[in-house]
Scaffold this motif. Structure first.
Motif, PDB file in Angstrom:
ATOM      1  N   LEU A 170      78.294   8.323  38.673  1.00  0.00           N
ATOM      2  CA  LEU A 170      78.680   9.717  38.487  1.00  0.00           C
ATOM      3  C   LEU A 170      80.169   9.909  38.758  1.00  0.00           C
ATOM      4  CD1 LEU A 170      75.648  11.658  39.998  1.00  0.00           C
ATOM      5  CD2 LEU A 170      76.006  10.826  37.674  1.00  0.00           C
ATOM      6  N   ASN A 171      80.708   9.151  39.697  1.00  0.00           N
ATOM      7  CA  ASN A 171      82.148   9.201  39.946  1.00  0.00           C
ATOM      8  C   ASN A 171      82.926   8.612  38.772  1.00  0.00           C
ATOM      9  OD1 ASN A 171      81.922  10.357  42.514  1.00  0.00           O
ATOM     10  ND2 ASN A 171      81.599   8.370  43.475  1.00  0.00           N
ATOM     11  N   LEU A 172      82.383   7.535  38.210  1.00  0.00           N
ATOM     12  CA  LEU A 172      83.042   6.871  37.086  1.00  0.00           C
ATOM     13  C   LEU A 172      83.158   7.802  35.880  1.00  0.00           C
ATOM     14  CD1 LEU A 172      84.149   4.218  35.851  1.00  0.00           C
ATOM     15  CD2 LEU A 172      81.801   3.680  35.168  1.00  0.00           C
ATOM     16  N   TYR A 173      82.124   8.602  35.642  1.00  0.00           N
ATOM     17  CA  TYR A 173      82.110   9.522  34.505  1.00  0.00           C
ATOM     18  C   TYR A 173      82.616  10.921  34.863  1.00  0.00           C
ATOM     19  CZ  TYR A 173      79.504   6.243  31.563  1.00  0.00           C
ATOM     20  OH  TYR A 173      79.114   5.158  30.802  1.00  0.00           O
ATOM     21  N   HIS A 174      83.083  11.102  36.090  1.00  0.00           N
ATOM     22  CA  HIS A 174      83.582  12.402  36.554  1.00  0.00           C
ATOM     23  C   HIS A 174      82.500  13.479  36.480  1.00  0.00           C
ATOM     24  CE1 HIS A 174      87.514  10.515  36.430  1.00  0.00           C
ATOM     25  NE2 HIS A 174      87.327  10.211  35.163  1.00  0.00           N
ATOM     26  N   PHE A 175      81.297  13.111  36.908  1.00  0.00           N
ATOM     27  CA  PHE A 175      80.178  14.037  36.890  1.00  0.00           C
ATOM     28  C   PHE A 175      79.848  14.590  38.284  1.00  0.00           C
ATOM     29  CE2 PHE A 175      78.132  11.943  32.915  1.00  0.00           C
ATOM     30  CZ  PHE A 175      78.964  12.700  32.101  1.00  0.00           C
ATOM     31  N   THR A 176      80.762  14.491  39.217  1.00  0.00           N
ATOM     32  CA  THR A 176      80.434  14.847  40.601  1.00  0.00           C
ATOM     33  C   THR A 176      80.620  16.330  40.907  1.00  0.00           C
ATOM     34  OG1 THR A 176      82.672  14.152  41.196  1.00  0.00           O
ATOM     35  CG2 THR A 176      80.883  12.564  41.545  1.00  0.00           C
ATOM     36  N   ASN A 177      81.528  17.007  40.232  1.00  0.00           N
ATOM     37  CA  ASN A 177      81.802  18.417  40.531  1.00  0.00           C
ATOM     38  C   ASN A 177      81.587  19.310  39.316  1.00  0.00           C
ATOM     39  OD1 ASN A 177      82.660  17.970  43.268  1.00  0.00           O
ATOM     40  ND2 ASN A 177      84.563  17.110  42.425  1.00  0.00           N
ATOM     41  N   LEU A 178      80.556  19.024  38.546  1.00  0.00           N
ATOM     42  CA  LEU A 178      80.328  19.784  37.320  1.00  0.00           C
ATOM     43  C   LEU A 178      79.912  21.219  37.589  1.00  0.00           C
ATOM     44  CD1 LEU A 178      78.534  17.202  35.017  1.00  0.00           C
ATOM     45  CD2 LEU A 178      80.944  17.758  35.171  1.00  0.00           C
ATOM     46  N   ASN A 179      79.224  21.443  38.706  1.00  0.00           N
ATOM     47  CA  ASN A 179      78.778  22.805  39.017  1.00  0.00           C
ATOM     48  C   ASN A 179      79.951  23.740  39.283  1.00  0.00           C
ATOM     49  OD1 ASN A 179      76.057  22.168  38.799  1.00  0.00           O
ATOM     50  ND2 ASN A 179      75.933  21.464  40.907  1.00  0.00           N
ATOM     51  N   ASN A 180      81.078  23.157  39.724  1.00  0.00           N
ATOM     52  CA  ASN A 180      82.261  23.962  40.028  1.00  0.00           C
ATOM     53  C   ASN A 180      83.223  24.065  38.853  1.00  0.00           C
ATOM     54  OD1 ASN A 180      81.353  24.267  42.690  1.00  0.00           O
ATOM     55  ND2 ASN A 180      82.319  22.332  43.304  1.00  0.00           N
ATOM     56  N   ALA A 181      82.901  23.342  37.765  1.00  0.00           N
ATOM     57  CA  ALA A 181      83.794  23.358  36.600  1.00  0.00           C
ATOM     58  C   ALA A 181      83.703  24.696  35.881  1.00  0.00           C
ATOM     59  CB  ALA A 181      83.436  22.225  35.644  1.00  0.00           C
ATOM     60  N   SER A 182      84.767  25.037  35.198  1.00  0.00           N
ATOM     61  CA  SER A 182      84.800  26.302  34.465  1.00  0.00           C
ATOM     62  C   SER A 182      83.839  26.257  33.287  1.00  0.00           C
ATOM     63  CB  SER A 182      86.220  26.575  33.958  1.00  0.00           C
ATOM     64  OG  SER A 182      86.240  27.704  33.119  1.00  0.00           O
ATOM     65  N   VAL A 183      83.125  27.340  33.095  1.00  0.00           N
ATOM     66  CA  VAL A 183      82.189  27.420  31.972  1.00  0.00           C
ATOM     67  C   VAL A 183      82.937  27.389  30.650  1.00  0.00           C
ATOM     68  CG1 VAL A 183      80.369  28.822  30.911  1.00  0.00           C
ATOM     69  CG2 VAL A 183      80.550  28.700  33.392  1.00  0.00           C
ATOM     70  N   GLU A 184      84.213  27.781  30.665  1.00  0.00           N
ATOM     71  CA  GLU A 184      85.016  27.780  29.441  1.00  0.00           C
ATOM     72  C   GLU A 184      85.215  26.379  28.894  1.00  0.00           C
ATOM     73  OE1 GLU A 184      88.630  29.763  30.275  1.00  0.00           O
ATOM     74  OE2 GLU A 184      87.705  31.736  30.550  1.00  0.00           O
ATOM     75  N   THR A 185      85.094  25.366  29.771  1.00  0.00           N
ATOM     76  CA  THR A 185      85.252  23.982  29.320  1.00  0.00           C
ATOM     77  C   THR A 185      83.937  23.385  28.856  1.00  0.00           C
ATOM     78  OG1 THR A 185      84.883  23.075  31.543  1.00  0.00           O
ATOM     79  CG2 THR A 185      87.132  23.658  30.951  1.00  0.00           C
ATOM     80  N   ASP A 186      82.872  24.175  28.912  1.00  0.00           N
ATOM     81  CA  ASP A 186      81.559  23.674  28.534  1.00  0.00           C
ATOM     82  C   ASP A 186      81.422  23.626  27.013  1.00  0.00           C
ATOM     83  OD1 ASP A 186      79.071  22.683  28.874  1.00  0.00           O
ATOM     84  OD2 ASP A 186      78.236  24.420  29.898  1.00  0.00           O
TER      85      ASP A 186
END
Length: 200
Positions: free
Chosen positions: A87-103
């Motif tokens: 998950l760290n390798l794919y940068h999937f660790t802080n997805l809940n905090n990511a902006s919805v605009e980038t979804d």
């Protein structure tokens, strides 16, 4: 000459296996914006959304990601990734905090990616139309995504929304994996041969 049933079964098995390879070894098929940055495969799209929305447990996501991460490490000659650090390798660790605009804004890409992954998983066991439906829905969503990033002057407004040529290979493999339809095509081709030969 092999019967149409055996020939269709052989072609379908090869196509299903190749489609499985394309999906689970994460061969880049497209480029779209995700919460973790840029996604290039249906598994990345599925994993990104599943983690952000807590659809599946993390161990299932890591299991889906590992074959592609392993293959990528072998091709690049780098260190084999750790299963627990995927998950760290794919940068999937802080997805809940990511902006919805980038979804992902296009639901077709999301739904198609889920169907593509499920179809690739079930394809070698039982050939069906899920892979084809998933790939075509994803392709339709990508076409909409690519057209939406064009401004009136025809210039791209962002560096996302791209379809790689490998996507066409995925569509072909998904189509050829449908054994029943493939058998009908083979039978029609063989039936047309005597008619064509009788005219000469």
């Amino acid at each position: 000459m092999a019967s149409s049933k055996k020939l269709a079964s052989c072609i379908s098995s090869i196509a299903s296996s190749f489609y499985f390879f394309l999906i689970f070894f994460q061969v880049p098929l497209f480029r779209v914006q995700c919460r973790n940055g840029i996604c290039t495969t249906p598994i990345e799209v599925t994993a990104s959304q599943s983690i952000a929305n807590e659809v599946f447990p993390e161990y299932i996501i890591r299991t889906l990601l590992y074959p592609g991460a392993f293959a990528n490490a072998i091709l690049k000659g780098s260190t084999i990734p750790s299963y627990n650090k995927l998950l760290n390798l794919y940068h999937f660790t802080n997805l809940n905090n990511a902006s919805v605009e980038t979804d992902i804004q296009c639901l077709e890409i999301l739904a198609g990616s889920y169907l593509s992954v499920a179809g690739a998983l079930l394809g070698p066991l039982r050939a069906g139309k899920m892979s084809l439906f998933g790939t075509l829905i994803t392709l339709w969503g990508l076409v909409k995504e690519v057209s939406s990033v064009q401004n009136p002057d025809g210039l791209s407004t962002r560096k996302v929304g791209y379809i790689y040529p490998t996507m066409l290979i995925a569509v072909l493999c998904a189509f050829l994996s449908i054994r029943r339809d493939l058998r009908k095509i083979i039978q029609c081709c063989r039936a047309s041969r005597p008619i064509a030969n009788s005219k000469h």
